[in-house]
Design a protein around this motif. Sequence first.
Motif, PDB file in Angstrom:
ATOM      1  N   GLU A   1       0.814  -1.219   0.000  1.00  0.00           N
ATOM      2  CA  GLU A   1       0.000   0.000   0.000  1.00  0.00           C
ATOM      3  C   GLU A   1       0.842   1.261   0.000  1.00  0.00           C
ATOM      4  OE1 GLU A   1      -2.675  -0.143   3.261  1.00  0.00           O
ATOM      5  OE2 GLU A   1      -3.885  -1.794   2.437  1.00  0.00           O
ATOM      6  N   ALA A   2       2.159   1.120   0.122  1.00  0.00           N
ATOM      7  CA  ALA A   2       3.029   2.307   0.163  1.00  0.00           C
ATOM      8  C   ALA A   2       4.229   2.130  -0.764  1.00  0.00           C
ATOM      9  CB  ALA A   2       3.495   2.574   1.590  1.00  0.00           C
ATOM     10  N   PRO A   3       3.994   2.000  -2.065  1.00  0.00           N
ATOM     11  CA  PRO A   3       5.115   1.821  -3.008  1.00  0.00           C
ATOM     12  C   PRO A   3       5.949   3.092  -3.137  1.00  0.00           C
ATOM     13  CG  PRO A   3       3.057   2.109  -4.201  1.00  0.00           C
ATOM     14  CD  PRO A   3       2.685   2.020  -2.754  1.00  0.00           C
ATOM     15  N   ILE A   4       7.233   2.889  -3.325  1.00  0.00           N
ATOM     16  CA  ILE A   4       8.197   3.994  -3.387  1.00  0.00           C
ATOM     17  C   ILE A   4       9.137   3.792  -4.575  1.00  0.00           C
ATOM     18  CG2 ILE A   4      10.274   4.932  -2.265  1.00  0.00           C
ATOM     19  CD1 ILE A   4       7.915   6.097  -1.024  1.00  0.00           C
ATOM     20  N   TRP A   5       9.479   4.884  -5.212  1.00  0.00           N
ATOM     21  CA  TRP A   5      10.559   4.880  -6.210  1.00  0.00           C
ATOM     22  C   TRP A   5      11.724   5.650  -5.602  1.00  0.00           C
ATOM     23  CZ3 TRP A   5      10.511   8.288 -11.237  1.00  0.00           C
ATOM     24  CH2 TRP A   5      11.675   8.019 -11.981  1.00  0.00           C
TER      25      TRP A   5
ATOM     26  N   LEU B   1       4.505   6.529  -5.002  1.00  0.00           N
ATOM     27  CA  LEU B   1       3.839   6.192  -6.266  1.00  0.00           C
ATOM     28  C   LEU B   1       2.325   6.119  -6.084  1.00  0.00           C
ATOM     29  CD1 LEU B   1       6.361   3.479  -7.467  1.00  0.00           C
ATOM     30  CD2 LEU B   1       6.148   5.828  -8.307  1.00  0.00           C
ATOM     31  N   SER B   2       1.623   6.881  -6.889  1.00  0.00           N
ATOM     32  CA  SER B   2       0.160   6.900  -6.869  1.00  0.00           C
ATOM     33  C   SER B   2      -0.389   5.653  -7.550  1.00  0.00           C
ATOM     34  CB  SER B   2      -0.345   8.151  -7.582  1.00  0.00           C
ATOM     35  OG  SER B   2      -0.016   8.078  -8.964  1.00  0.00           O
ATOM     36  N   PRO B   3      -1.678   5.327  -7.324  1.00  0.00           N
ATOM     37  CA  PRO B   3      -2.287   4.199  -8.049  1.00  0.00           C
ATOM     38  C   PRO B   3      -2.151   4.340  -9.563  1.00  0.00           C
ATOM     39  CG  PRO B   3      -3.683   4.866  -6.229  1.00  0.00           C
ATOM     40  CD  PRO B   3      -2.592   5.876  -6.310  1.00  0.00           C
ATOM     41  N   ALA B   4      -2.281   5.566 -10.067  1.00  0.00           N
ATOM     42  CA  ALA B   4      -2.144   5.779 -11.515  1.00  0.00           C
ATOM     43  C   ALA B   4      -0.725   5.455 -11.985  1.00  0.00           C
ATOM     44  CB  ALA B   4      -2.498   7.228 -11.859  1.00  0.00           C
ATOM     45  N   ALA B   5       0.295   5.804 -11.176  1.00  0.00           N
ATOM     46  CA  ALA B   5       1.682   5.507 -11.545  1.00  0.00           C
ATOM     47  C   ALA B   5       1.930   3.998 -11.516  1.00  0.00           C
ATOM     48  CB  ALA B   5       2.636   6.222 -10.609  1.00  0.00           C
ATOM     49  N   ILE B   6       1.340   3.302 -10.547  1.00  0.00           N
ATOM     50  CA  ILE B   6       1.483   1.844 -10.476  1.00  0.00           C
ATOM     51  C   ILE B   6       0.888   1.191 -11.712  1.00  0.00           C
ATOM     52  CG2 ILE B   6       0.735  -0.216  -9.229  1.00  0.00           C
ATOM     53  CD1 ILE B   6       3.041   1.179  -7.893  1.00  0.00           C
TER      54      ILE B   6
ATOM     55  N   LEU C   1      -0.268  14.181  -1.963  1.00  0.00           N
ATOM     56  CA  LEU C   1      -0.199  15.142  -3.066  1.00  0.00           C
ATOM     57  C   LEU C   1      -0.167  14.434  -4.426  1.00  0.00           C
ATOM     58  CD1 LEU C   1       2.421  17.660  -1.634  1.00  0.00           C
ATOM     59  CD2 LEU C   1       0.085  18.236  -2.280  1.00  0.00           C
ATOM     60  N   LEU C   2       0.678  13.407  -4.530  1.00  0.00           N
ATOM     61  CA  LEU C   2       0.802  12.710  -5.805  1.00  0.00           C
ATOM     62  C   LEU C   2      -0.426  11.857  -6.112  1.00  0.00           C
ATOM     63  CD1 LEU C   2       4.604  11.808  -5.728  1.00  0.00           C
ATOM     64  CD2 LEU C   2       3.455  13.285  -7.385  1.00  0.00           C
ATOM     65  N   ASP C   3      -1.063  11.318  -5.075  1.00  0.00           N
ATOM     66  CA  ASP C   3      -2.323  10.599  -5.300  1.00  0.00           C
ATOM     67  C   ASP C   3      -3.373  11.550  -5.875  1.00  0.00           C
ATOM     68  OD1 ASP C   3      -1.218   8.272  -4.407  1.00  0.00           O
ATOM     69  OD2 ASP C   3      -2.315   8.201  -2.504  1.00  0.00           O
TER      70      ASP C   3
END
Length: 398
Positions: free
Chosen positions: A250-254, A279-284, A384-386
Amino acid sequence: MLTLAAAKAAQPMARAYKLSDAGGLFLFIAPSGLKSWRLKFRWRRREQLLTLGRFPDLSLNQARAKAAAAKAELEEGRDPRGTSTGLSFESVARRWFEKQRPRWSIVHAGDVLSSLERDVFPQIGDRTIGAIGAGELLELLSALENRGSIASAARLRQRLSAIFRFARSQELVEGDPAAELGQAMQAAPLVRPMPAVETPEEAREALAALRSAPGALPVRLAAEFLALTAVRCAAVRGADWAEFEGLETEAPIWRVPAARMKLSRAKKESHRFDHLVPLSPAAIRVLEAAREAGGGRSFPASGPVFCGRGGGPIGGAALRQLHVRAGLGGRHVPHGWRASFSTIMNERRPRDRAAIDLTLAHAPKDKVEAAYNRSAQLELRRDLLDEWGAIISPSAAR
């Protein structure tokens, strides 16, 4: 006349002072305790100073001999500063460059050195640094301005000034002839802002156009990932699967390595300056599409995320060309997504400006704050990114 005993006994004071000998020769005593021999003389109706050397490395008798030689040059119509150090401008400039290089990125260091080798060394590189005057430097800078390179001339003046300040710290010159030249140079032109969409509606339309534009799938996915993460183009182009953490949590990171960030060379060598991108859901969704495009059912452990020809990272021009094919030429460029993110999110959430700047990897202007406040504000940045992902890619954010 000054005696050797008096020169040895001279102690530093709160302010610099001098002990006179004869014929313009004197011993200069700095507050730091540094002692140096200097000669006062007139050249072309103006009073000048010539540094002869440090005491006690240069004895009183040796200083007198050098002063006599300098006066002999004056009588022959030559400026004694031209032979006082024997060091050329280029040799001093390269010493300055080597001192500064560890503080700079490789790209910036290359830009500094190439500007000197192209625009300065051919004109004054072999001249003794102490004999170079303001008029000579202004002529050099004016030639650059006449080619239309106004901003480059301004940057070069700053670099010349830094070189002369460095030379002054080494007691090679008495002053900085480049310091006041800004008043005699052309005003820098207004910087045109980078083309970027500035409203949520425009951002959604731009992203939709990129998705449907003709081009290789990895390039289109990279363009979408660039928009959703608001990082610099080079970070996305060089993205490696090994840099991603917790992609199925639930907390992915780049974690973008400091070595690939726009930082000084010293910071690039420290993992403390890695840039964390929640990383937001859209980025995933984009990463899942990239994984599927590579034929994998699970996320790879390493390797380029967005592959170009030959299996390596996509080329530097690929993203720009895709934006043009999408009909965004002149309206929005790849790097413009950072401006779009900053503009739209600052308008929506003005109280979160600091977190927005952190998301963009902008260094705090307050150096003290930067040294003591090491908060990454990851949860706020994730929020913010979400929200950003939901704004520009509402279907993928669900």
